[in-house]
Scaffold this motif. Structure first.
Motif, PDB file in Angstrom:
ATOM      1  N   VAL A  37       0.865  -1.174   0.000  1.00  0.00           N
ATOM      2  CA  VAL A  37       0.000   0.000   0.000  1.00  0.00           C
ATOM      3  C   VAL A  37       0.905   1.228   0.000  1.00  0.00           C
ATOM      4  N   ARG A  38       0.852   2.000  -1.075  1.00  0.00           N
ATOM      5  CA  ARG A  38       1.726   3.154  -1.209  1.00  0.00           C
ATOM      6  C   ARG A  38       1.224   4.319  -0.354  1.00  0.00           C
ATOM      7  N   PRO A  39       2.125   5.199   0.064  1.00  0.00           N
ATOM      8  CA  PRO A  39       1.695   6.361   0.849  1.00  0.00           C
ATOM      9  C   PRO A  39       0.885   7.331  -0.010  1.00  0.00           C
ATOM     10  N   SER A  40      -0.048   8.015   0.614  1.00  0.00           N
ATOM     11  CA  SER A  40      -0.869   8.991  -0.090  1.00  0.00           C
ATOM     12  C   SER A  40      -0.074  10.269  -0.338  1.00  0.00           C
ATOM     13  N   ARG A  41      -0.630  11.134  -1.170  1.00  0.00           N
ATOM     14  CA  ARG A  41       0.013  12.415  -1.415  1.00  0.00           C
ATOM     15  C   ARG A  41       0.107  13.219  -0.118  1.00  0.00           C
ATOM     16  N   GLN A  42      -0.919  13.136   0.734  1.00  0.00           N
ATOM     17  CA  GLN A  42      -0.890  13.882   1.991  1.00  0.00           C
ATOM     18  C   GLN A  42       0.246  13.403   2.885  1.00  0.00           C
ATOM     19  N   LEU A  44       3.076  12.042   1.899  1.00  0.00           N
ATOM     20  CA  LEU A  44       4.327  12.520   1.316  1.00  0.00           C
ATOM     21  C   LEU A  44       4.472  14.032   1.486  1.00  0.00           C
ATOM     22  N   ALA A  45       3.359  14.761   1.427  1.00  0.00           N
ATOM     23  CA  ALA A  45       3.427  16.206   1.655  1.00  0.00           C
ATOM     24  C   ALA A  45       3.876  16.507   3.083  1.00  0.00           C
ATOM     25  N   ARG A  66       8.377  18.067  -5.788  1.00  0.00           N
ATOM     26  CA  ARG A  66       7.226  17.696  -6.606  1.00  0.00           C
ATOM     27  C   ARG A  66       6.888  16.244  -6.294  1.00  0.00           C
ATOM     28  N   ILE A  67       5.613  15.982  -6.044  1.00  0.00           N
ATOM     29  CA  ILE A  67       5.165  14.644  -5.661  1.00  0.00           C
ATOM     30  C   ILE A  67       4.367  14.016  -6.794  1.00  0.00           C
ATOM     31  N   ASP A  68       4.712  12.793  -7.132  1.00  0.00           N
ATOM     32  CA  ASP A  68       3.932  11.953  -8.049  1.00  0.00           C
ATOM     33  C   ASP A  68       3.962  10.559  -7.431  1.00  0.00           C
ATOM     34  N   GLU A  69       3.010  10.295  -6.532  1.00  0.00           N
ATOM     35  CA  GLU A  69       3.050   9.097  -5.687  1.00  0.00           C
ATOM     36  C   GLU A  69       3.448   7.854  -6.473  1.00  0.00           C
ATOM     37  N   PRO A  70       4.412   7.089  -5.911  1.00  0.00           N
ATOM     38  CA  PRO A  70       5.077   7.202  -4.609  1.00  0.00           C
ATOM     39  C   PRO A  70       6.412   7.956  -4.663  1.00  0.00           C
ATOM     40  N   VAL A  71       6.594   8.776  -5.698  1.00  0.00           N
ATOM     41  CA  VAL A  71       7.878   9.439  -5.936  1.00  0.00           C
ATOM     42  C   VAL A  71       7.816  10.892  -5.470  1.00  0.00           C
ATOM     43  N   THR A  72       8.901  11.347  -4.840  1.00  0.00           N
ATOM     44  CA  THR A  72       9.076  12.760  -4.536  1.00  0.00           C
ATOM     45  C   THR A  72      10.377  13.225  -5.171  1.00  0.00           C
ATOM     46  N   ASP A  73      10.295  14.174  -6.084  1.00  0.00           N
ATOM     47  CA  ASP A  73      11.477  14.751  -6.710  1.00  0.00           C
ATOM     48  C   ASP A  73      11.918  15.980  -5.936  1.00  0.00           C
ATOM     49  N   VAL A  74      13.233  16.132  -5.791  1.00  0.00           N
ATOM     50  CA  VAL A  74      13.799  17.266  -5.061  1.00  0.00           C
ATOM     51  C   VAL A  74      14.673  18.058  -6.029  1.00  0.00           C
ATOM     52  N   GLN A 109       9.920   7.177   8.921  1.00  0.00           N
ATOM     53  CA  GLN A 109       9.079   7.316  10.109  1.00  0.00           C
ATOM     54  C   GLN A 109       7.609   7.105   9.764  1.00  0.00           C
ATOM     55  N   ALA A 110       7.226   7.446   8.543  1.00  0.00           N
ATOM     56  CA  ALA A 110       5.843   7.252   8.110  1.00  0.00           C
ATOM     57  C   ALA A 110       5.517   5.798   7.820  1.00  0.00           C
ATOM     58  N   GLY A 111       6.541   4.935   7.826  1.00  0.00           N
ATOM     59  CA  GLY A 111       6.283   3.511   7.672  1.00  0.00           C
ATOM     60  C   GLY A 111       6.706   2.914   6.359  1.00  0.00           C
ATOM     61  N   TYR A 112       7.665   3.560   5.666  1.00  0.00           N
ATOM     62  CA  TYR A 112       8.107   3.051   4.369  1.00  0.00           C
ATOM     63  C   TYR A 112       9.621   3.146   4.244  1.00  0.00           C
TER      64      TYR A 112
END
Length: 361
Positions: A37-42, A44-45, A66-74, A109-112
């Motif tokens: 179960v992938r993390p939601s956008r919230q 990751l935000a 920039r978030i495109d679940e499950p990816v966060t680009d920095v 910490q969020a579980g992933y």
């Protein structure tokens, strides 16, 4: 492109024995890909929000997400790079690296678990890191301790107590940097005095650079979501031996002076080479060490002047030994609690979600 996997394994804390990450076929940590179960956008935000608490040069916060679940680009925000003291963008990438580490920690910490790719798209140097939330994983005391330290980590520009730091505490800081691919070495008495002298020389040279004082004033004292406010600026060293940046020089803030500790504990953060990916690694190592220090109730002050002047930085380096100095860190027991610096709103650093692609009819 450089890739790595999640390093927040059991044993990453200062006092937790080391162990390895399970990697499948019935070993600990294995999860069937179809059941993830992938993390939601919230979620990751919220992780991005934690990442924005990372340290940065003059609190410039030179990053975008920039978030495109499950990816966060920095991304490195080039508008916020300090052009005078950081023309190559090395310190900007150290700052972005610190944010990348904090993002990885928050995801853990969020579980992933997370996977990290540095500079994932050739030709896009502003895209510094791609962090992908991967397999679910329960937290552990090491992760919880480092994560809890995030909001309490502040640069302390005040005098420290003249109290020796235990050797095991310094060992924890060195191990924190090592886990991120860097070295953190305690300067002996002779090296310490030499570094202080180099820092003072570097500070003098920086003041001679065209535009230096204007750039310093740009990031000082204003009431906004970035820069160094008066409450966090700290005093000037009455003995003029500690190379603490004088943010009160041109800002109109009252200039205080106090006596700093005469024999500070200084550590040199270094990497094995000196490419952009190494600068990002240095930032991750720096933040891991800073959070470890916070967890150990130690105060910290990054000292960047010696590595902002190329000729001075070369004196600290030993290329033949694979050591390139990236930052000097002052560590000690604070005599007063450092004030927090402001942060920009999440909406200013987090870009909109990508538009869903429509299927051709």
């Amino acid at each position: 492109m450089t890739r790595s996997v999640d390093l927040f394994q059991p044993g990453d804390g200062p006092e937790v024995p080391a162990a390895t990450i399970g990697d499948g076929r019935g070993r600990p940590g294995y999860v069937d890909e179809g059941s993830i179960v992938r993390p939601s956008r919230q979620v990751l935000a919220d992780c991005v929000r934690a990442a924005t608490l990372a340290p940065s040069l003059h609190n410039s916060q030179p990053w975008r997400f920039r978030i495109d679940e499950p990816v966060t680009d920095v991304y490195a925000d080039q508008v916020r790079r300090l052009q005078v003291i950081d023309p190559m963008g090395r310190e900007q990438l150290i700052s972005v690296g610190a944010a990348v580490f904090t993002l990885r920690l928050a995801i853990r910490q969020a579980g992933y678990r997370s996977e990290l790719a540095l500079f994932p798209e050739p030709g896009r140097p502003d895209l510094v890191a791609r962090v992908t939330a991967a397999q679910p994983a329960s937290s552990n005391p090491a992760v919880e301790a480092l994560f809890a330290a995030i909001p309490h980590r502040h640069t302390n520009r005040w005098p420290f107590a003249q109290t020796a730091i235990p050797a095991d505490a310094l060992g924890h800081l060195a191990e924190a940097a090592r886990r991120e691919g860097a070295t953190l070495t305690v300067a002996g008495a002779t090296a310490r005095d030499a570094i202080l002298g180099l820092a003072q020389e570097a500070d003098r040279r920086l003041h001679e650079l065209p535009g230096y004082q204007q750039e310093l004033a740009r990031w000082t004292g204003a009431v906004r979501g970035d820069g160094v406010p008066s409450r966090a600026a700290g005093p000037w060293d009455a003995l003029e031996s500690m190379p603490v940046r004088d943010f009160g020089e041109l800002s109109g803030m009252p200039r205080r002076s106090e006596k700093f500790e005469p024999y500070p504990t200084l550590l040199v953060l270094a990497t094995h080479s000196d490419e952009p990916a190494d600068w990002v690694r240095a930032g991750q190592a720096l933040q891991r060490a800073l959070l470890t220090a916070t967890w150990l109730n130690l105060a910290t002050t990054p000292i960047s002047q010696p590595v902002e002047v190329p000729a001075v930085r070369q004196v600290l380096a030993a290329p033949e030994a694979g050591r390139f100095a990236q930052m000097v860190l002052r560590v000690g027991y604070g005599r007063r609690v450092a004030a927090a610096s402001p942060r920009r709103a999440l909406s200013e650093v987090l870009g909109p979600a990508p538009r869903p692609q429509t299927q051709p009819r």
